[in-house]
Design a protein around this motif. Structure first.
Motif: not given
Length: 371
Positions: A168-192
Protein backbone atom coordinates in the motif's frame (compact mmCIF):
# COMPACT_ATOMS: atom_id res chain seq x y z
CA UNK A 1 -19.32 55.87 -3.67
CA UNK A 2 -16.12 54.01 -2.77
CA UNK A 3 -14.84 54.28 0.76
CA UNK A 4 -11.59 55.90 1.81
CA UNK A 5 -9.46 55.30 4.88
CA UNK A 6 -10.36 58.79 6.08
CA UNK A 7 -14.09 58.03 5.94
CA UNK A 8 -13.63 54.63 7.58
CA UNK A 9 -11.65 56.20 10.38
CA UNK A 10 -13.59 59.46 10.94
CA UNK A 11 -17.22 58.42 10.63
CA UNK A 12 -18.70 59.06 14.07
CA UNK A 13 -20.92 56.50 15.77
CA UNK A 14 -24.63 57.29 15.77
CA UNK A 15 -27.55 56.03 17.82
CA UNK A 16 -28.22 53.41 15.13
CA UNK A 17 -26.04 51.11 13.13
CA UNK A 18 -24.47 52.76 10.07
CA UNK A 19 -23.61 50.75 6.94
CA UNK A 20 -20.96 52.31 4.75
CA UNK A 21 -20.80 50.68 1.30
CA UNK A 22 -17.65 50.28 -0.80
CA UNK A 23 -19.47 48.51 -3.64
CA UNK A 24 -19.50 44.87 -4.67
CA UNK A 25 -21.20 43.90 -1.41
CA UNK A 26 -18.37 45.15 0.83
CA UNK A 27 -19.66 47.18 3.79
CA UNK A 28 -18.19 48.73 6.91
CA UNK A 29 -20.64 48.61 9.79
CA UNK A 30 -20.17 51.35 12.36
CA UNK A 31 -21.79 50.26 15.61
CA UNK A 32 -23.27 52.74 18.14
CA UNK A 33 -20.47 51.61 20.48
CA UNK A 34 -17.89 52.82 17.97
CA UNK A 35 -16.81 49.34 16.83
CA UNK A 36 -16.23 49.08 13.09
CA UNK A 37 -16.82 45.72 11.43
CA UNK A 38 -16.36 44.54 7.86
CA UNK A 39 -19.20 42.63 6.23
CA UNK A 40 -19.42 41.15 2.74
CA UNK A 41 -22.97 40.76 1.44
CA UNK A 42 -23.79 38.06 -1.13
CA UNK A 43 -26.75 36.03 -2.26
CA UNK A 44 -27.11 32.27 -1.98
CA UNK A 45 -30.15 30.26 -3.02
CA UNK A 46 -32.01 33.50 -3.59
CA UNK A 47 -31.38 34.74 -0.06
CA UNK A 48 -29.18 37.55 1.24
CA UNK A 49 -26.15 36.33 3.21
CA UNK A 50 -23.37 38.07 5.12
CA UNK A 51 -19.74 37.10 5.59
CA UNK A 52 -17.79 38.60 8.52
CA UNK A 53 -14.29 39.73 7.55
CA UNK A 54 -13.08 41.17 10.86
CA UNK A 55 -12.84 44.59 12.46
CA UNK A 56 -11.41 47.87 11.20
CA UNK A 57 -8.56 48.93 11.43
CA UNK A 58 -7.21 45.42 12.23
CA UNK A 59 -8.45 44.52 8.74
CA UNK A 60 -7.59 47.52 6.60
CA UNK A 61 -9.69 48.81 3.71
CA UNK A 62 -7.13 47.41 1.27
CA UNK A 63 -7.24 43.99 2.94
CA UNK A 64 -11.04 43.92 2.90
CA UNK A 65 -11.06 44.82 -0.79
CA UNK A 66 -8.55 42.07 -1.50
CA UNK A 67 -10.86 39.52 0.05
CA UNK A 68 -13.65 40.80 -2.16
CA UNK A 69 -11.58 41.02 -5.30
CA UNK A 70 -9.24 38.07 -5.19
CA UNK A 71 -8.10 37.72 -8.77
CA UNK A 72 -5.54 35.80 -10.79
CA UNK A 73 -2.77 38.34 -10.15
CA UNK A 74 -3.34 38.29 -6.40
CA UNK A 75 -3.20 34.50 -6.27
CA UNK A 76 -0.11 34.36 -8.48
CA UNK A 77 1.68 36.82 -6.18
CA UNK A 78 0.95 34.59 -3.19
CA UNK A 79 2.05 31.47 -5.05
CA UNK A 80 5.28 33.14 -6.16
CA UNK A 81 6.14 33.74 -2.49
CA UNK A 82 6.07 29.96 -2.00
CA UNK A 83 7.75 29.18 -5.30
CA UNK A 84 10.69 31.54 -4.74
CA UNK A 85 11.73 29.39 -1.76
CA UNK A 86 12.07 26.37 -4.03
CA UNK A 87 8.83 24.79 -2.81
CA UNK A 88 7.56 24.03 -6.30
CA UNK A 89 5.42 21.07 -5.28
CA UNK A 90 3.84 23.08 -2.45
CA UNK A 91 3.07 25.99 -4.77
CA UNK A 92 1.43 23.67 -7.29
CA UNK A 93 -0.58 21.95 -4.58
CA UNK A 94 -1.64 25.31 -3.13
CA UNK A 95 -2.92 26.44 -6.52
CA UNK A 96 -4.97 23.27 -6.71
CA UNK A 97 -6.43 23.81 -3.23
CA UNK A 98 -7.35 27.43 -4.02
CA UNK A 99 -9.00 26.25 -7.21
CA UNK A 100 -11.03 23.71 -5.24
CA UNK A 101 -12.24 26.47 -2.91
CA UNK A 102 -13.30 28.67 -5.81
CA UNK A 103 -15.12 25.85 -7.56
CA UNK A 104 -17.06 25.25 -4.37
CA UNK A 105 -17.74 28.99 -4.16
CA UNK A 106 -19.09 28.95 -7.71
CA UNK A 107 -21.33 25.98 -6.94
CA UNK A 108 -22.75 27.80 -3.91
CA UNK A 109 -23.15 31.19 -5.66
CA UNK A 110 -20.33 32.79 -3.70
CA UNK A 111 -18.15 33.42 -6.77
CA UNK A 112 -18.59 33.68 -10.52
CA UNK A 113 -15.27 32.33 -11.77
CA UNK A 114 -12.18 30.34 -10.77
CA UNK A 115 -9.14 32.64 -11.17
CA UNK A 116 -6.69 29.74 -10.86
CA UNK A 117 -7.63 28.35 -14.30
CA UNK A 118 -5.52 31.03 -15.96
CA UNK A 119 -2.53 29.98 -13.84
CA UNK A 120 -2.15 26.55 -15.39
CA UNK A 121 1.40 26.41 -16.70
CA UNK A 122 2.40 29.63 -14.91
CA UNK A 123 4.29 27.88 -12.11
CA UNK A 124 7.56 25.99 -12.25
CA UNK A 125 6.85 22.29 -12.57
CA UNK A 126 8.36 20.30 -9.71
CA UNK A 127 10.95 17.74 -10.74
CA UNK A 128 9.52 14.31 -10.09
CA UNK A 129 12.16 12.02 -8.65
CA UNK A 130 11.15 8.35 -8.69
CA UNK A 131 11.31 6.81 -5.24
CA UNK A 132 14.09 4.29 -4.92
CA UNK A 133 12.99 0.68 -5.19
CA UNK A 134 14.66 -2.71 -5.39
CA UNK A 135 13.47 -4.64 -8.42
CA UNK A 136 16.18 -7.29 -8.68
CA UNK A 137 14.80 -10.54 -7.17
CA UNK A 138 18.09 -11.51 -5.50
CA UNK A 139 18.53 -8.09 -3.96
CA UNK A 140 14.90 -8.15 -2.83
CA UNK A 141 15.56 -11.44 -1.06
CA UNK A 142 18.42 -9.77 0.77
CA UNK A 143 16.19 -6.89 1.82
CA UNK A 144 13.53 -9.26 3.13
CA UNK A 145 16.11 -11.07 5.24
CA UNK A 146 17.37 -7.74 6.54
CA UNK A 147 13.81 -6.87 7.56
CA UNK A 148 13.48 -10.19 9.40
CA UNK A 149 16.73 -9.45 11.25
CA UNK A 150 15.82 -5.83 12.07
CA UNK A 151 16.49 -5.28 15.78
CA UNK A 152 14.40 -2.14 16.23
CA UNK A 153 10.76 -1.87 17.29
CA UNK A 154 8.87 -5.13 16.54
CA UNK A 155 5.94 -3.07 15.26
CA UNK A 156 8.23 -1.35 12.75
CA UNK A 157 9.51 -4.72 11.57
CA UNK A 158 5.90 -5.88 11.13
CA UNK A 159 5.07 -2.74 9.17
CA UNK A 160 7.96 -3.33 6.76
CA UNK A 161 6.85 -6.94 6.26
CA UNK A 162 3.31 -5.79 5.46
CA UNK A 163 4.64 -3.10 3.11
CA UNK A 164 6.42 -5.81 1.15
CA UNK A 165 3.45 -8.20 1.12
CA UNK A 166 0.59 -5.73 0.55
CA UNK A 167 2.41 -2.77 -1.08
CA UNK A 168 0.00 0.00 0.00
CA UNK A 169 1.06 3.62 0.18
CA UNK A 170 3.00 4.11 3.45
CA UNK A 171 0.42 6.54 4.84
CA UNK A 172 -2.37 4.06 4.19
CA UNK A 173 -0.60 1.44 6.30
CA UNK A 174 0.87 3.43 9.17
CA UNK A 175 -2.52 4.98 10.05
CA UNK A 176 -4.40 1.68 9.67
CA UNK A 177 -6.91 0.72 12.37
CA UNK A 178 -7.92 -2.76 13.47
CA UNK A 179 -11.57 -2.21 12.60
CA UNK A 180 -10.59 -2.06 8.91
CA UNK A 181 -9.49 -5.71 8.92
CA UNK A 182 -11.85 -8.63 8.37
CA UNK A 183 -9.88 -11.71 9.34
CA UNK A 184 -12.69 -14.12 8.48
CA UNK A 185 -12.88 -12.82 4.91
CA UNK A 186 -9.13 -12.12 4.73
CA UNK A 187 -9.54 -8.57 3.51
CA UNK A 188 -8.37 -5.11 4.55
CA UNK A 189 -10.68 -2.26 3.54
CA UNK A 190 -8.88 1.07 3.51
CA UNK A 191 -11.40 3.93 3.97
CA UNK A 192 -11.67 6.57 1.28
CA UNK A 193 -10.46 9.33 3.61
CA UNK A 194 -6.98 7.77 3.62
CA UNK A 195 -6.85 6.90 -0.07
CA UNK A 196 -5.15 9.16 -2.58
CA UNK A 197 -8.05 8.77 -5.02
CA UNK A 198 -10.64 9.26 -2.26
CA UNK A 199 -12.45 5.97 -2.68
CA UNK A 200 -12.39 2.81 -0.52
CA UNK A 201 -9.82 0.19 -1.47
CA UNK A 202 -9.87 -3.53 -0.72
CA UNK A 203 -6.67 -5.47 -0.13
CA UNK A 204 -6.74 -9.30 -0.10
CA UNK A 205 -4.80 -10.69 2.84
CA UNK A 206 -2.50 -13.64 2.23
CA UNK A 207 -1.92 -16.30 4.88
CA UNK A 208 1.45 -14.72 5.61
CA UNK A 209 -0.12 -11.27 6.09
CA UNK A 210 -2.71 -12.73 8.46
CA UNK A 211 0.10 -14.31 10.46
CA UNK A 212 1.98 -11.01 10.75
CA UNK A 213 -1.20 -9.16 11.74
CA UNK A 214 -2.11 -11.77 14.36
CA UNK A 215 1.32 -11.46 15.98
CA UNK A 216 1.17 -7.68 15.72
CA UNK A 217 -2.15 -7.50 17.53
CA UNK A 218 -0.52 -9.00 20.60
CA UNK A 219 2.12 -6.26 20.85
CA UNK A 220 0.40 -3.16 19.42
CA UNK A 221 -0.93 -1.91 22.75
CA UNK A 222 -4.59 -2.88 22.54
CA UNK A 223 -5.67 0.42 20.96
CA UNK A 224 -7.38 1.11 17.67
CA UNK A 225 -4.15 1.66 15.70
CA UNK A 226 -1.94 -1.07 14.30
CA UNK A 227 1.13 1.12 14.63
CA UNK A 228 0.73 3.56 17.53
CA UNK A 229 3.48 6.08 18.07
CA UNK A 230 5.94 5.82 20.94
CA UNK A 231 4.69 9.03 22.58
CA UNK A 232 0.96 8.50 22.16
CA UNK A 233 -1.15 5.42 21.44
CA UNK A 234 -3.76 7.66 19.81
CA UNK A 235 -1.39 8.79 17.06
CA UNK A 236 0.31 6.55 14.47
CA UNK A 237 4.02 6.26 13.86
CA UNK A 238 5.52 9.14 11.90
CA UNK A 239 5.87 9.13 8.13
CA UNK A 240 9.65 8.84 8.55
CA UNK A 241 9.65 5.73 10.75
CA UNK A 242 9.84 3.13 7.99
CA UNK A 243 12.44 4.96 5.93
CA UNK A 244 14.54 5.49 9.04
CA UNK A 245 14.42 1.73 9.68
CA UNK A 246 15.66 1.05 6.15
CA UNK A 247 18.55 3.48 6.72
CA UNK A 248 19.38 1.70 9.96
CA UNK A 249 19.56 -1.57 8.02
CA UNK A 250 22.15 -0.01 5.73
CA UNK A 251 19.99 0.98 2.76
CA UNK A 252 20.47 4.54 1.55
CA UNK A 253 17.62 6.65 0.21
CA UNK A 254 18.98 6.01 -3.28
CA UNK A 255 18.61 2.25 -2.77
CA UNK A 256 15.32 1.65 -0.98
CA UNK A 257 12.31 3.53 0.40
CA UNK A 258 9.07 2.47 2.04
CA UNK A 259 7.09 3.75 -0.94
CA UNK A 260 9.43 1.81 -3.20
CA UNK A 261 7.77 -1.48 -2.21
CA UNK A 262 4.97 -0.45 -4.57
CA UNK A 263 7.33 -0.14 -7.53
CA UNK A 264 8.95 -3.42 -6.53
CA UNK A 265 5.62 -5.25 -6.61
CA UNK A 266 4.45 -3.51 -9.79
CA UNK A 267 7.65 -4.37 -11.66
CA UNK A 268 7.96 -7.99 -10.62
CA UNK A 269 4.24 -8.80 -10.88
CA UNK A 270 4.16 -7.41 -14.42
CA UNK A 271 7.41 -9.14 -15.40
CA UNK A 272 6.27 -12.57 -14.24
CA UNK A 273 3.48 -12.53 -16.84
CA UNK A 274 1.02 -14.42 -14.64
CA UNK A 275 -1.43 -11.62 -13.94
CA UNK A 276 -3.58 -9.25 -15.96
CA UNK A 277 -2.12 -5.71 -15.93
CA UNK A 278 -5.50 -4.30 -14.88
CA UNK A 279 -5.57 -6.58 -11.83
CA UNK A 280 -2.14 -5.28 -10.82
CA UNK A 281 -3.18 -1.66 -11.36
CA UNK A 282 -6.37 -2.12 -9.34
CA UNK A 283 -4.39 -3.63 -6.50
CA UNK A 284 -2.05 -0.64 -6.60
CA UNK A 285 -5.16 1.61 -6.50
CA UNK A 286 -4.04 3.46 -9.61
CA UNK A 287 -6.43 5.47 -11.77
CA UNK A 288 -6.20 5.05 -15.54
CA UNK A 289 -5.67 8.22 -17.58
CA UNK A 290 -7.28 6.73 -20.68
CA UNK A 291 -11.08 7.10 -20.54
CA UNK A 292 -11.80 3.89 -22.43
CA UNK A 293 -9.33 1.85 -20.38
CA UNK A 294 -10.71 3.41 -17.19
CA UNK A 295 -14.20 2.24 -18.15
CA UNK A 296 -12.97 -1.34 -18.54
CA UNK A 297 -10.91 -1.06 -15.36
CA UNK A 298 -14.04 -0.53 -13.27
CA UNK A 299 -14.09 -4.29 -12.88
CA UNK A 300 -12.49 -5.16 -9.58
CA UNK A 301 -10.66 -8.28 -10.84
CA UNK A 302 -11.19 -9.42 -7.26
CA UNK A 303 -10.79 -13.19 -7.67
CA UNK A 304 -7.57 -12.73 -9.62
CA UNK A 305 -6.25 -10.24 -7.07
CA UNK A 306 -6.89 -12.69 -4.22
CA UNK A 307 -4.84 -15.36 -6.02
CA UNK A 308 -2.20 -12.84 -7.01
CA UNK A 309 -1.63 -11.58 -3.46
CA UNK A 310 -1.21 -15.11 -2.12
CA UNK A 311 1.19 -15.91 -4.96
CA UNK A 312 3.14 -12.72 -4.21
CA UNK A 313 3.50 -13.61 -0.52
CA UNK A 314 4.67 -17.11 -1.45
CA UNK A 315 7.11 -15.62 -3.97
CA UNK A 316 8.58 -13.31 -1.32
CA UNK A 317 9.08 -16.30 0.98
CA UNK A 318 10.87 -18.09 -1.84
CA UNK A 319 13.14 -15.13 -2.52
CA UNK A 320 13.89 -14.76 1.17
CA UNK A 321 15.11 -18.34 1.50
CA UNK A 322 16.40 -18.90 -2.04
CA UNK A 323 19.91 -17.46 -1.59
CA UNK A 324 20.40 -18.36 2.05
CA UNK A 325 22.91 -21.08 1.11
CA UNK A 326 24.80 -19.33 -1.67
CA UNK A 327 28.57 -19.68 -1.15
CA UNK A 328 30.38 -16.60 -2.42
CA UNK A 329 33.90 -17.24 -3.82
CA UNK A 330 35.81 -16.44 -6.97
CA UNK A 331 34.38 -18.43 -9.81
CA UNK A 332 31.05 -18.81 -8.05
CA UNK A 333 27.96 -16.60 -8.08
CA UNK A 334 28.55 -13.21 -6.52
CA UNK A 335 25.99 -11.76 -4.13
CA UNK A 336 23.88 -8.77 -5.08
CA UNK A 337 24.21 -5.61 -2.98
CA UNK A 338 23.24 -6.33 0.62
CA UNK A 339 23.22 -10.09 -0.09
CA UNK A 340 24.56 -12.31 2.65
CA UNK A 341 27.83 -14.10 1.91
CA UNK A 342 28.09 -17.38 3.74
CA UNK A 343 31.30 -19.11 4.69
CA UNK A 344 30.66 -22.75 5.48
CA UNK A 345 33.06 -24.59 7.76
CA UNK A 346 33.03 -28.34 8.38
CA UNK A 347 35.35 -30.51 10.43
CA UNK A 348 35.58 -33.95 11.93
CA UNK A 349 33.88 -32.55 14.99
CA UNK A 350 30.63 -32.19 13.09
CA UNK A 351 28.70 -29.20 11.89
CA UNK A 352 30.03 -25.87 13.06
CA UNK A 353 28.23 -22.54 13.03
CA UNK A 354 28.03 -20.64 9.78
CA UNK A 355 29.34 -17.12 9.89
CA UNK A 356 27.13 -14.78 7.89
CA UNK A 357 28.38 -11.33 7.06
CA UNK A 358 26.92 -8.50 5.04
CA UNK A 359 29.71 -7.54 2.61
CA UNK A 360 28.72 -3.88 2.80
CA UNK A 361 28.22 -3.73 6.53
CA UNK A 362 30.40 -4.59 9.51
CA UNK A 363 27.45 -6.40 11.13
CA UNK A 364 27.96 -10.11 11.79
CA UNK A 365 25.59 -12.82 12.96
CA UNK A 366 26.02 -16.49 13.84
CA UNK A 367 23.56 -19.06 12.60
CA UNK A 368 23.78 -22.87 12.87
CA UNK A 369 24.08 -24.78 9.62
CA UNK A 370 20.67 -25.71 8.26
CA UNK A 371 18.91 -22.82 10.06
Amino acid sequence: MALSDVKCRNTRPASKLQKLSDGGGLQLWVQPSGTRLWRLAYRFDGKQKLLSLGSYPVISLADARQVREIDTATILTALRCVEVRGRYESASRLRSIIGTVFRFAIATARAEADPTIALRGALINPTVTPRAAITDPKALGGLLRAVDAFDGQPTTRAALKLMAMLFPRPGELRAAEWEEFDFESSVWIIPEARMKMRRPHRVPLSKQAISVLTSLKEISGGGSLLFPGVRSVSRPISDNTLNAALRRMGYSKEEATAHGFRATASTLLNECGKWHPDAIERQLAHIENNDVRRAYARAEHWDERVKMMQWWADYLDELKSKNARVISMRGHSEPAPHEIAITHFESNLGDQPRIETNLQSPKMALRPKGA
